[in-house]
Each structure stands twice: as structure tokens, then as C-alpha cells.
Design an enzyme around this catalytic site. Structure first.
Site: not given
Ligand SMILES: [Zn+2]
Length: 439
Positions: A81, A146
């Protein structure tokens, strides 16, 4: 979509361009197609692949290459992501993945689709060549989510399927771009991450009509001395093992951190800004709020302070530092409340993995050094260190062309791009590391 077998360097470029073209801005993430793309590539090369997730549209990829005998598990971790990008601020389309002027452009080109592409190209090219670990296994784990904290990604997989991602050594993001100091080229290996102890300072007063300043008792004005003190200075240094080893590594004097840091900042102010936070607790006031109405004297005001704490230190040290910088609540007429208490995390500086990285850097960039660094923020490494206390985890994606000072402003910024030579450099490290560690 599939990438043909080829030179690992070209393979990494094609994988990175392919990954950037999947818009995985989180929220909402939408990582599914990117994860399937990587799984297809690794499966074709000989890896066993599983997609495991809390939500069907956001699976984590676990790819495994088993060895002939029992031995250590080396894990290459990454997230697919990204943060958002505003195309109006960019000179190129953030989701083009195009190569121009020696750079590969797009959101994620540094943070961190580049590292994912290098890890996958390294593992896949080794596997296709027929290489298998002589002992242990190579794991490639690409997680989702994340950028908003890892709840569906690294946290979820380490809590729900620890047996699938258990590892002895882990390479993740957080360090590796070189910087120069005192004539030396240095590569930071991220060994530790600071904790977060956010707190609120609150003041009280008495509401009244704002047309008569003497009416009531203005809670906001009581914040002025607090802000003045926060503006005047940070808490004193509390150097832990990592920043002392860092000073030693760059050729400075660990016995006198203050003088060493002054010289570092004098050499380049940006180096001071980036490395000084490793040496102690930091306070950054970020939000203030008081009256809901412009014509009402506030009876309460709140100041939020983002506070970062070196690993090994906790609330006791933070309280001491608050007292040191702000005085006592009684003297100041304010109240203190913690909203987050997360201690930092770390791996040992001395390890086989560190020795292997240091040797590789010395061979590939003669005269260059590796130095341990502490990330002032945090990454998914914290979830792995928590789940597997014996795991040695480092953040390391080496750049020898695009420096740390050049790369840092592009992370989460406009015109994010990577020097394609550095993508090759990192891919070669991940190939060599696997062969040295796993045989
Ligand atoms: Zn990162």
C-alpha cells in the site's frame, strides 16, 4: 499480467512499474490485484504462495522457498500500500511507473514498492535458476495496510498466522540510503524504532463573554508559557546503545554526544535534523483547541504533544523530561494526560546478519561503512519483533547513487522516484544475502 524471466535488474524494474500502476493508496488500499500479481510471479518461479487476509480484498502474500535441511528462516518483508498522491503537484503521473532521466517514477517508488520489487526479483530469479536454500528457507512476505498502522497487514498476520511468517532474520524498510560525513560514505542499517508516548496538556478557567476580557478566566492564555517552554528547547539527550554506536561508526566521539551532534549539524544542518532525534525523547506540539465559540472566553484548553521515546525508555523517563522542560503541573497550573503509551522496539546491533550486510557493502562500495540507526518513526518491523522476540530485524534497502538527503524529501512527497541503478543495487544485495545466509 506476467513478467518474463530475465536479468534480475530488468525484472525488478518491470515489477516495480507493474506495482506502481496498481493504485494502492491507503485508505482504501485495494491491494488485491497487486498481491495476486506478485503471487503469480513467485509461484511461476517455484515459490509456494498463500494469500491470507482479514478481508478478501486485502490479502497478505506469504511466499516460501524451502531448503533441503532445517536451518534459519530469512524473511524479506514489504508492504504494497502507499500514501495518497495529488497529481497536480507532480511533474509526471504518480501511477505511470515510467522510466525517465534515469529514474523510475511513481507513488511507492521509494516507500516501498521498490523494495518489494527488488525482494521479489531477487527471490524469483534465484528460484528460476534452480537455487534452493541448502538449509532453512527463504520467505517473501508482502503485506497490506502498513500506512495506516498494519491492523490488516503485519499485525494481523503475526497475530493470526504466526507459524506462517515465523522467521529468524528479517529485512524490511527503514534504512539504507547512503550519506556522506567527514569524507566517508555511510549506509544506515535501521536496528531500532522509537516508541510513541503522546500526551495532552489541559488548562482550566472560567467561561465568560469575550467582549469583556476581564470577565471569566481565559484557559487559552494559560497555554502561552507552556508553548514558550516547548519552543525554547527539547529534553536533554539520553543516548542508548544504538546512537552511541552510530557516533562511533561515523567517526565521531561517543563520549561527547552533544559536541558530536553540533559538528554533524554544522557539516550539514539536514543531518542534524535527521539524526538528533535518535539521542533522546522529543516533544512536538501539534494541535491546540479551546473555545468552540469565537465570542466565548474558553473555560478549557487542550494542547496535544507528539512525543517519541528511544527504545528501552518509558513513562518514567518521559515524566522526568516533562518536568525538566515544562516544570511541574502545580507550578504551571495545567494537567497532564497520556493518550498513547507504546514503547520502542529494537534488534541487537551485533549479529550474523549485520556482519553479512557490512561485508557486502564493503565489497560493493569500497571504503564505505555501515552504521546502526534508530528510526524516529516506526514500521511493520515492530509487529515481527513483538511476535518473534529472537528475530533479528533490520531496515535496509541500500542506495549508492540517490543519497539519503535526496531520497528523504520524496518519501510521501511529490515526484517520488528511484534511481534505477539503486533498484539494481538492492536487488543484488537481496540475491547475495539469501545465498550467503541460506547456502
Ligand atoms: Zn513504508
Amino acid at each position: 499480467m506476467s513478467v518474463q524471466a530475465g536479468e534480475p535488474a530488468i525484472e525488478a524494474q518491470e515489477l516495480l512499474s507493474g506495482l506502481i500502476r496498481f493504485n494502492t493508496v491507503n485508505p482504501p488500499g485495494n491491494e488485491l490485484r497487486a498481491q495476486e500479481y506478485l503471487a503469480g510471479h513467485l509461484r511461476a518461479a517455484g515459490f509456494e504462495c498463500e494469500l491470507l487476509g482479514a478481508e478478501p480484498g486485502r490479502p497478505n502474500l506469504v511466499a516460501r522457498l524451502r531448503g533441503a535441511e532445517a536451518g534459519p528462516t530469512l524473511c524479506y518483508l514489504g508492504h504494497t500500500d502507499t500514501v495518497l498522491a495529488n497529481p497536480a503537484e507532480w511533474t509526471r503521473d504518480p501511477w505511470s511507473g515510467e522510466i525517465a532521466d534515469g529514474f523510475l517514477w511513481g507513488r511507492g517508488a521509494l516507500d516501498m514498492k521498490s523494495q518489494v520489487a527488488a525482494e521479489v526479483a531477487a527471490g524469483a530469479s534465484l528460484a528460476r535458476s534452480g537455487w534452493r536454500p541448502a538449509r532453512g528457507e527463504l520467505l517473501i512476505v508482502a503485506v497490506v495496510d502498513e500506512e495506516t498502522g498494519g491492523e490488516l497487514g503485519a499485525q494481523w498476520i503475526t497475530e493470526n498466522h504466526p507459524e506462517k511468517v515465523r522467521c529468524d532474520m528479517l529485512i524490511n524498510e527503514g534504512g539504507g540510503a547512503f550519506f556522506e560525513y567527514d569524507g566517508h560514505r555511510c549506509y544506515g542499517v535501521c536496528c531500532a524504532e522509537k516508541g510513541v508516548f503522546r500526551f495532552t496538556i489541559a488548562t482550566d478557567g472560567v467561561a465568560g463573554h469575550a467582549s469583556m476580557p476581564g470577565m471569566g478566566d481565559n484557559a487559552l492564555l494559560k497555554m502561552a508559557p507552556v508553548l514558550e517552554r516547548l519552543a525554547a528547547r527539547q529534553p536533554g539527550y539520553r543516548p542508548t546503545a544504538e546512537p552511541l554506536a552510530f557516533l562511533e561508526g561515523i567517526g565521531e566521539d561517543p563520549a561527547d554526544p552533544a559536541a558530536s551532534l553540533a559538528r554533524l549539524a554544522e557539516a550539514d544542518r539536514r543531518l542534524g535534523i535527521m539524526f538528533e532525534p535518535m539521542f533522546g525523547v522529543t516533544f512536538t506540539p501539534t494541535r491546540i483547541s479551546a473555545s468552540e465559540k469565537v465570542n466565548v472566553i474558553p473555560s478549557r484548553a487542550e494542547l496535544k504533544v507528539d512525543c517519541r521515546v528511544p527504545p528501552g525508555l518509558g513513562e518514567a523517563e518521559v515524566l522526568e523530561d516533562i518536568r525538566d522542560v515544562l516544570g511541574t503541573p502545580e507550578e504551571g497550573g495545567w494537567r497532564l494526560e497520556f493518550s498513547e503509551r507504546v514503547v520502542g522496539n529494537r534488534s541487537p546491533i551485533a549479529s550474523e546478519l549485520m556482519d553479512t550486510i557490512t561485508e557486502w557493502v564493503g565489497e560493493r562500495d569500497p571504503g564505505a561503512r555501515t552504521v546502526p540507526v534508530v528510526l524516529p518513526g516506526f514500521t511493520d518491523s515492530r509487529h515481527f519483533r513483538l511476535a518473534f522476540p529472537d528475530c533479528v530485524a533490520y531496515g535496509f534497502f541500500p542506495h549508492r547513487h540517490q543519497s539519503m538527503l535526496e531520497a528523504a524529501p520524496l518519501v510521501h512527497g511529490a515526484d517520488e522516484r528511484i534511481d534505477v541503478r539503486d533498484l539494481t543495487f538492492a536487488t543484488e544485495l537481496y540475491r547475495d544475502l539469501a545465498r550467503v545466509i541460506l547456502g
